[in-house]
Enzyme design. Sequence first.
Site, PDB file in Angstrom:
ATOM      1  N   TRP A  23      -5.502  -5.924 -13.551  1.00  0.00           N
ATOM      2  CA  TRP A  23      -5.311  -4.464 -13.142  1.00  0.00           C
ATOM      3  C   TRP A  23      -4.348  -3.746 -14.934  1.00  0.00           C
ATOM      4  CZ3 TRP A  23      -9.176  -3.201 -12.128  1.00  0.00           C
ATOM      5  CH2 TRP A  23     -10.477  -3.550 -10.715  1.00  0.00           C
ATOM      6  N   ASP A  47       1.489   1.888 -11.643  1.00  0.00           N
ATOM      7  CA  ASP A  47       0.596   2.100 -10.709  1.00  0.00           C
ATOM      8  C   ASP A  47       0.594   1.397  -9.246  1.00  0.00           C
ATOM      9  OD1 ASP A  47      -2.090   1.578  -9.359  1.00  0.00           O
ATOM     10  OD2 ASP A  47      -2.925   0.471 -11.163  1.00  0.00           O
ATOM     11  N   LYS A  68      -6.602   2.111  -0.789  1.00  0.00           N
ATOM     12  CA  LYS A  68      -5.559   0.581  -0.330  1.00  0.00           C
ATOM     13  C   LYS A  68      -5.005   0.699   0.790  1.00  0.00           C
ATOM     14  CE  LYS A  68      -7.340  -2.281  -4.653  1.00  0.00           C
ATOM     15  NZ  LYS A  68      -8.029  -2.953  -4.257  1.00  0.00           N
TER      16      LYS A  68
END
Length: 357
Positions: free
Chosen positions: A100, A167, A191
Amino acid sequence: MGKVHVFNAGPCLLPQQVIDNAAEALKDFKGTGVSVLSISHRTKEWEATMEECRSLWKELLNIPDTHEVLFLGGGASMEFLYVAMNYLEKKAAYLETGVWAKKALKEAKGLGEAYAIASSADRNYSYIPKGFEIPTDIDYLHITTNNTIYGTEIREDIDCPVPLIADMSSDIMSRPVDVSKYALIYGGAQKNVGPAGVAFAIVNKESLGKVSRYIPTMLDYRTHIDKLSMFNTPPVFPIYVMNETLKWLKGMGGVEAIHKIDVKKAELLYSEIDRNPLFVGTAAVEDRSIMNVCFVMAPGYEALQDEFLAFSKTRNIVGIKGHRSVGGFRASIYNACTVEDVQALVDCMQEFENLKK
């Protein structure tokens, strides 16, 4: 069949009371006689829910007045582009700690000069790079605090001489955060703070407006700050569930209280991985995530991987198969995962060990 123990990496396990409240809201939202799926986002009842959710974010993370909380569509992958659009003027640096982080860097490269200031790709992202110097001539430093695929995590708010962007998709609300150290914190909700379908952004308002490029209206954070996240129709149902999740978290004692539980769960599972001769952890011990616990069969036992996965399903263990890019196992133990869930996985690992002795 008994309780199912869910360790999915995302969408995450949600608290039962959140699911129950959402089920009721599907039939009747706040006594309006209208489903939350059909409620207008311009009604006073919905505007009150948006404001409650925003206030809970600020309360739970002690967000200073310099920052605003946004609810956006597109997920964290869209935020990769938001970041570069709003902050990249000359050049930016990214800490490359996984897939990511690498994807975020790719989006920035499409708009200007961006590079990896340090990377752990040489060991399949199994550790967090350390000792790198942060130059002062960059527009920002971007970090991914928790790497879901590889099970590594940055669990401190680093001191940074330039705007720091993070992030925090998969570890937000799992530990106290000094929000004042960040120009921007963003992530997908699915999440730890809700279902898929909405992303959050915690933006230092003074950090915006520094780039000379044209920013498309929809990709300008200032648009969404000015319109209180309702420039276009917001993802109503995901925000509703997020609000219920944050209410649950507050009822649990808040972020500091849940952090103690998260640490306890992680220690319980890592202790079993380190003790059990059939399994071995894959992340550097000092960088182990308390959200995503990654492990594989120990050398000599690799052929047992599929058998253990099948065995775990008979014990109502769901979602521990590792990401397709790394294999093995991954137990995602986000906030709503309980100590009892983790103990069930530990018991399963011990039972399997005894079968193979």
